[in-house]
Design an enzyme around this catalytic site. Structure first.
Site, PDB file in Angstrom:
ATOM      1  N   ASP A   1       0.862  -1.177   0.000  1.00  0.00           N
ATOM      2  CA  ASP A   1       0.000   0.000   0.000  1.00  0.00           C
ATOM      3  C   ASP A   1       0.902   1.231   0.000  1.00  0.00           C
ATOM      4  OD1 ASP A   1      -2.427   1.506   0.318  1.00  0.00           O
ATOM      5  OD2 ASP A   1      -1.851   1.789   2.414  1.00  0.00           O
TER       6      ASP A   1
ATOM      7  N   ASP B   1      -1.001  -0.795   6.341  1.00  0.00           N
ATOM      8  CA  ASP B   1      -1.127  -0.319   7.720  1.00  0.00           C
ATOM      9  C   ASP B   1      -2.521   0.143   8.090  1.00  0.00           C
ATOM     10  OD1 ASP B   1      -1.315   2.129   6.328  1.00  0.00           O
ATOM     11  OD2 ASP B   1      -0.432   3.199   8.022  1.00  0.00           O
TER      12      ASP B   1
ATOM     13  N   ASP C   1      -6.654  -2.166   4.504  1.00  0.00           N
ATOM     14  CA  ASP C   1      -5.691  -3.170   4.036  1.00  0.00           C
ATOM     15  C   ASP C   1      -5.939  -4.544   4.659  1.00  0.00           C
ATOM     16  OD1 ASP C   1      -4.225  -1.308   2.484  1.00  0.00           O
ATOM     17  OD2 ASP C   1      -3.186  -0.618   4.282  1.00  0.00           O
TER      18      ASP C   1
END
Length: 768
Positions: free
Chosen positions: A457, A656, A660
Site C-alpha cells: 500500500d 497499515d 488493508d
C-alpha cells in the site's frame, strides 16, 4: 491514635512478617494508626507510598499461569507437569513477571542428578576396577558381597533418580503414546531388573553364565550411569530451553514494576497492575513510561527506540501519545493512562511473541510423522537385536543380547528429532522481536522465505502516513475557510489518515468545526453527512465520478495538483462540486533504499493504492516501482492478491490501514506496519514495529536463517538415529569386533538433544 500494646505481635504491612513492637523497631504513623516494621528497608518502602501497601488493588490474572508442551502446544494445564504425548516437561505459555525465576522441573532434575552422580561414581569404580590389567583384587570385587553393595548403590539412583522416567514411560504405555521415555524406562528398567535377579537368585542362570565364585555378571553400573547421563541431559536441555525465553524476559524488563499516581495529597507509588485507564501518572526524568497514554502536563524528550527504532528522542508535550516501556529524558510530565495491563503495546508484543513461539510450522509435520512410527519401530528393532544375539551371537549370548538391546533402546530416543523445529522457532521469533519484527505464527515465518511478490500500500507503508493539507481550492461560491470547515467537520468522525490531516489543518488555522448528523462512511470512497442543514460529501474522485459532475476545468486543476504529488480530496455540497483539497504525504526516508534492496533480493514489488493514478505514479517513479495499480477499493485489493496467487505467485502484502486488512488476510504472509491500525495488526502474520520496509528485509533474513537452522537440526537428528541404531545393534561386531556400550549410547543420546538446542540458540546472535 491506634497503637500496639506492649508484647502484642503485629504484622509488617510490607513483607508480612510478624513484628514484636519495641523501641528498637521502626514504626510509622499513618492516618491515625501506628505501623511496625521488621527493618529499615520495609520502613522506607512504606514511608514513600503507604497507601499502596494498605489497600492494594486486585492483580490481574497472569497469562503465564497456563503450562503447555513446547512440542505439542495443544497440551495445556494449569500446573507444571509433563506432556502426555511426548513426556517432556511443560513450561509457561507466556513468560510473565510472576513466572517463577527457577523452573521447578529444572530444580528437581538438578537435585536428582546431583545425588545420583554421588552414588554412581563409586559404583562405576567398583565395576571397572576388575577390568584393569593385573588387578589383584579382581576376584574380591566380583564376589557376591560386592554385588550386593552395587545393588545398594544403584537402586536409589535407578528407582529414585530415574523415577520420573519410569512414571512417564508407564504413562506412555497405558495411553499408547510411545515416546523417548518409553525407551529410557525399558532400557534402564531391563538392565536393573536383570541385575537384581542375578544378585538375588544366581541359581536361576545356567552355569555357563556364572563366574568362578558363583556370581552372575550384573549391569548395575550401566543402569545407574544411563540414569545419571539422562538426568544430565534433562538438566542441560531444561537450562537451554529456559534460555529461549530470554527475548520475552528482556521485553518484560522494559516495563517498570511501579508507577507514580497523581493524587490530591501528592504522588502515590503503586504497582503497575494497579493502574487503571484514566489515572493520572507522573513520569520522572530518566524513568520508563509505565503504560500507554496521553501527555496532559509538562514536556520532555522520550526515547522511543523500542517502538520506532529511531535513536533520536521525540519531544512530547500535552496532546501527544506515549508508549509504555519507552524511556523519558530529562524533563518531567504527567500523563493520563489509556491502555493498561494486557492492552498496552508492550503487553501485546509479549503476547504475540509468546504465541508465535508455541505455534507449529508446517515443516513440523515431517518430524511428527516420523516420530509417530519411530518408537514402535525402535522397540521392534531392540527385540530383533535381542533375538539375533541370543541365538547366533557369541558367548555369553544372553549378556550380549541384553546389552545390545538396551543400547538400541537408549540411543534411539527421538528427543533430538522432536526438539529440532520448536527450539528454532522459539529462538527465531524471540530474536525477531528484539529486532522489531513480530512473527504471529511459525507458518508465517516458514512461508516468508518462499515469497516472490510483495504488494504494498502507499499511505503509511511507503509514505510517512502523516499527510498534511497543503492546498484548498474552492469551486464556485464557497470560500476557502468554508470548504475546510465542512470537510473537517465530517472527517472528524473518520479514522482515515487523510481525514486526520484535514482536521489537523482546520484546528491549526483556528477553524471552528460544526456538528454532524447522519454521518456515513463510504468504504473506499469517502464520508458523507449533514452539516448545518446541507448534505456534504468528502472523498476520492469516485465520489465526483458517481455524480458525473467533473467539468474539464476542474479536471485540469485536479491533474495539476496530482502532478505536484498531491492526493486530491473532493468536497461536494448538496450534490454539487464545492472544492478540492490537496494533501501531500512525504515518502519515508528509508523507503527508496528498502525498495531497491527488496527488488535486488528478487522480489517483484507492486504498489496497490486507492489514490489517483497520477499521484500514485508520481510516488512510484521516485521509488523505482514499475507496476502500479491505482483507484483500488479495499475489497479489490484482496481480489488483486488472489489473482496473483492464481498465477502461481507467493504473495506478501504490506499495509497499515483498516482498508488493508482483507488483503493482509488473503496474502500468504500479511505484513503490518506497527504504526498502523489495530485491525491491520490482527490480520497480519508479521508486524514491523519500526514501521518501514527495511523490516521486511530483516523478516526475510530471519525466515531464511530459522528455516536453515531447522533443516540442520532435522538432518542431524535423522542422521544420528540412522547411524546410531545400527551401531547399537552391533552391525560392526562381525567385521571389527566393536560394540556400543549402553553407557556411551546414553551419553550420545543426551549430547544429541543438547546439540540441537545449542544449534537453535545460535539464532540469538543473528545480525538483523
Amino acid at each position: 491514635m491506634d497503637t500496639a500494646a506492649p508484647n502484642q505481635v503485629t504484622t509488617d504491612p510490607v513483607c508480612g512478617m510478624h513484628v514484636d513492637p519495641s523501641p528498637a523497631k521502626s514504626s510509622f504513623e499513618f492516618e491515625g494508626k501506628t505501623y511496625w516494621f521488621c527493618g529499615k528497608g520495609c520502613f522506607e518502602r512504606f514511608r514513600v507510598a503507604p497507601r499502596s501497601f494498605l489497600a492494594p488493588e486486585p492483580v490481574a490474572p497472569v497469562s503465564g499461569a497456563t503450562y503447555i508442551c513446547p512440542m505439542h502446544p495443544q497440551v495445556e494445564q494449569d500446573t507444571p507437569g509433563f506432556c502426555p504425548i511426548c513426556g517432556m516437561a511443560l513450561e509457561p505459555r507466556i513468560v510473565s513477571r510472576d513466572t517463577p525465576a527457577a523452573n521447578p522441573e529444572l530444580v528437581d532434575m538438578r537435585r536428582r542428578f546431583a545425588w545420583s552422580a554421588v552414588l554412581t561414581l563409586p559404583l562405576v569404580v567398583l565395576a571397572m576396577l576388575p577390568h584393569l590389567p593385573g588387578a589383584p583384587w579382581a576376584h574380591t570385587l566380583t564376589s557376591r558381597p560386592f554385588q550386593w553393595l552395587q545393588l545398594a548403590l544403584a537402586t536409589p539412583v535407578v528407582l529414585w533418580g530415574g523415577w520420573p522416567f519410569f512414571v512417564r514411560g508407564w504413562y506412555s504405555l497405558v495411553h499408547a503414546k510411545l515416546n523417548m521415555f518409553t525407551l529410557i524406562a525399558l532400557g534402564t528398567g531391563t538392565a536393573w531388573v536383570y541385575s537384581l535377579v542375578a544378585t538375588l537368585a544366581p541359581g536361576l542362570f545356567p552355569m555357563s553364565y556364572r563366574s568362578g565364585h558363583g556370581g552372575v555378571p550384573v549391569y548395575f553400573e550401566a543402569a545407574a550411569m544411563i540414569t545419571v547421563l539422562v538426568l544430565l541431559g534433562q538438566v542441560l536441555e531444561l537450562r537451554a530451553r529456559h534460555r529461549t525465553g530470554d527475548a520475552i524476559r528482556a521485553l518484560l524488563q522494559l516495563a517498570p514494576p511501579t508507577a507514580l499516581r497523581v493524587e490530591p495529597h501528592g504522588d502515590d507509588e503503586i504497582a503497575l497492575d494497579a493502574v487503571h485507564p484514566g489515572d493520572r501518572l507522573r513520569v520522572q526524568p530518566g524513568a520508563r513510561v509505565p503504560v500507554d497514554g496521553l501527555v496532559v502536563e509538562g514536556k520532555s524528550d522520550v526515547d522511543e527506540a523500542m517502538v520506532t527504532g529511531e535513536p533520536l528522542p521525540v519531544v512530547k508535550q500535552p496532546g501527544d501519545r506515549v508508549v509504555g516501556g519507552t524511556v523519558n529524558g530529562t524533563g518531567s510530565f504527567v500523563m493520563q493512562a489509556e491502555r493498561v495491563g494486557a492492552d498496552t503495546l508492550l503487553a501485546r508484543i509479549v503476547h504475540l511473541v509468546g504465541e508465535a513461539q508455541r505455534s507449529r510450522a508446517p515443516i513440523q509435520r515431517l518430524a511428527d510423522t516420523v516420530s509417530a512410527i519411530f518408537v514402535p519401530t525402535v522397540v521392534a528393532v531392540a527385540l530383533f537385536t535381542f533375538v539375533v544375539w541370543f541365538f547366533v551371537g557369541p558367548e555369553p549370548r544372553f549378556t550380549h543380547a541384553l546389552v545390545n538391546a538396551v543400547a538400541v533402546l537408549i540411543i534411539a530416543c527421538p528427543c533430538a528429532l522432536g526438539l529440532a523445529t520448536p527450539m528454532s522457532i522459539m529462538v527465531g521469533t524471540g530474536r525477531g522481536a528484539q529486532a522489531g519484527v513480530l512473527i504471529r505464527d511459525a507458518e508465517a515465518l516458514e512461508t516468508l522465505e518462499k515469497v516472490d511478490t510483495l504488494v504494498v500500500d502507499k499511505t503509511g507503508t511507503l509514505t510517512e502516513g502523516k499527510p498534511r493539507l497543503l492546498a484548498v481550492q474552492p469551486l464556485g461560491a464557497h470560500a476557502d475557510g468554508d470548504i475546510l470547515r465542512l470537510a473537517a467537520s465530517l472527517e472528524r468522525l473518520s479514522e482515515h489518515p487523510l481525514g486526520r490531516a484535514i482536521v489537523t489543518a482546520a484546528r491549526d488555522r483556528g477553524v471552528a468545526l460544526a456538528d454532524v448528523q447522519d454521518f456515513r462512511s463510504l468504504t473506499g470512497t469517502g464520508v458523507e453527512g449533514t452539516v448545518g442543514g446541507a448534505h456534504v460529501a468528502v472523498g476520492s474522485e469516485r465520489l465526483f465520478g458517481a455524480l458525473d459532475r467533473l467539468a474539464p476545468d476542474v479536471q485540469a486543476r485536479v491533474e495539476d495538483l496530482q502532478r505536484d504529488g498531491h492526493t486530491v480530496v473532493f468536497v461536494a455540497v448538496d450534490g454539487t462540486p464545492a472544492g478540492l483539497l490537496g494533501i501531500a504525504d512525504a515518502i519515508k526516508e528509508s523507503t527508496p533504499d528498502a525498495v531497491h534492496d527488496l527488488q535486488r533480493a528478487g522480489l517483484r514489488v507492486v504498489m496497490v493504492t486507492g489514490d489517483g493514478r497520477t499521484t500514485a505514479e508520481a510516488v512510484a517513479r521516485r521509488l523505482g516501482i514499475d507496476e502500479v495499480h491505482a483507484h483500488v477499493l479495499p475489497e479489490d485489493k484482496s481480489l488483486f492478491v488472489k489473482r496473483l496467487q492464481e498465477q502461481g505467485r507467493r504473495v506478501a502484502m504490506a499495509g497499515d490501514g483498516v482498508n488493508d486488512a482483507p488483503a493482509l488476510a488473503q496474502a500468504e504472509v500479511g505484513i503490518a506496519m506497527g504504526t498502523g491500525a489495530d485491525v491491520a495488526l490482527e490480520s497480519a502474520g508479521v508486524t514491523l514495529l519500526h514501521g518501514d520496509l527495511r523490516g521486511i528485509l530483516r523478516a526475510r533474513q530471519l525466515s531464511h536463517a530459522t528455516m536453515r537452522n531447522i533443516r540442520q537440526n532435522l538432518f542431524f537428528a535423522f542422521v544420528y538415529n540412522s547411524l546410531g541404531v545400527p551401531l547399537a545393534a552391533g552391525v560392526l561386531y562381525p567385521v571389527f569386533g566393536l560394540l556400543l556400550s549402553p553407557i556411551f549410547a546414553s551419553a550420545a543420546m543426551s549430547v544429541s538433544s543438547v546439540s540441537v538446542i545449542a544449534n537453535a540458540l545460535r539464532l540469538r546472535r543473528l545480525r538483523l
